[in-house]
Design an enzyme around this catalytic site. Structure first.
Site, short mmCIF file in Angstrom:
data_model
loop_
_atom_site.label_atom_id
_atom_site.label_comp_id
_atom_site.label_asym_id
_atom_site.label_seq_id
_atom_site.Cartn_x
_atom_site.Cartn_y
_atom_site.Cartn_z
CG LEU A 10 -1.96 -1.13 1.24
CD1 LEU A 10 -2.78 -1.07 2.51
CD2 LEU A 10 -2.90 -1.01 0.04
CB SER A 193 4.04 13.15 -2.56
OG SER A 193 5.22 12.96 -3.31
NE ARG A 194 -0.09 7.27 0.67
CZ ARG A 194 0.56 6.48 -0.20
NH1 ARG A 194 0.85 6.90 -1.42
NH2 ARG A 194 0.90 5.25 0.15
CG LEU A 195 0.76 16.23 -2.02
CD1 LEU A 195 1.64 17.35 -2.58
CD2 LEU A 195 0.07 16.73 -0.74
#
Ligand SMILES: Cc1cc2nc3c(=O)[nH]c(=O)nc-3n(C[C@H](O)[C@H](O)[C@H](O)COP(=O)(O)O)c2cc1C
Length: 215
Positions: A10, A193-195
């Protein structure tokens, strides 16, 4: 602590696509259909599988997967047993939430809104299109009730087969659809980057407000 391989996966980056206010249509149902068609084109195994969340009178939520059967301008339709746990909670609260995960496309859609039963004509019309085995199963299974064992269920199916032998299987009175009429729909596209990109539609007095949310 050891991390199972499936969980460490994940940590991967999401980088396939992006989503901006200018990419989306003004109407969330049209935008949903666009993304649903993308999911169909990508040959995802069951793009119409969605998690349906309900809440009981004490505020305790529960969730399960059901299949979307229609997504027209008036909302999201699925079919179930009106005696089931979900039906009791939907009828009492009048609200539902739905989640679609199309992970191969790095996409999620979240829906919230009022829910109501569809007409019995609509339920019967859809029921008539189902395979005979599924129609008999709908008569045999008291969905969500405790039953003694598997044999009990198979016996109930045998009874239904005998009852409707040589005739059409009508729609049981306790079987039918619900329509979730959205007042919030959020489209999520995974980004590096989880953005992630999150575009949310919120029903306003004069149409839909469309806003970007922080990931
Ligand atoms: C892929 C998948 C699709 C399903 N589709 C439906 C459906 O369309 N309608 C339904 O009533 N249950 C469906 N189920 C079963 C539900 O998840 C659930 O077990 C059942 O409806 C009972 O839920 P309840 O006791 O909370 O009412 C599906 C399950 C899976 C895994």
């Amino acid at each position: 602590m050891t991390t199972p391989a499936a969980i460490s996966d994940l940590r991967r980056e999401y980088a396939m696509m992006s989503l901006d206010r200018h990419d989306v249509l003004d109407d969330p149902m049209q935008q949903f259909r666009r993304w649903f068609e993308d999911a169909q084109r990508a040959s995802l195994p069951e793009p119409n599988a969605m998690t349906l969340a309900t809440v009981d009178a004490a505020g305790r939520p529960s969730a399960r997967v059901v299949l979307l059967k229609a997504a027209e301008s008036d909302g999201f339709v699925f079919f179930t047993n009106y005696d089931s746990r979900k039906a009791a909670e939907l009828d009492a609260s009048g609200f539902a939430a739905l989640v679609f995960l199309w992970k191969e496309l790095e996409r999620q859609v979240r829906v919230e809104g009022r829910v109501a039963r569809v007409s019995s004509e609509e339920s019967s019309a859809y029921f008539a299109m189902r395979p005979r085995g599924s129609r008999l199963g709908a008569w045999a299974s008291p969905q969500s009730a405790v039953i003694p064992d598997r044999a009990w269920l198979e016996h109930a199916l045998t009874d239904a087969e005998a009852r409707f032998s040589g005739t059409e299987v009508p729609c049981p009175p306790q079987w039918g659809g619900y329509r979730v009429v959205p007042d919030v729909v959020e489209f999520w596209q995974g980004r590096p980057s989880r953005l992630h990109d999150r575009i949310r539609y919120r029903k306003a007095s004069d149409g839909w407000a469309i806003e970007r949310l922080a990931p």
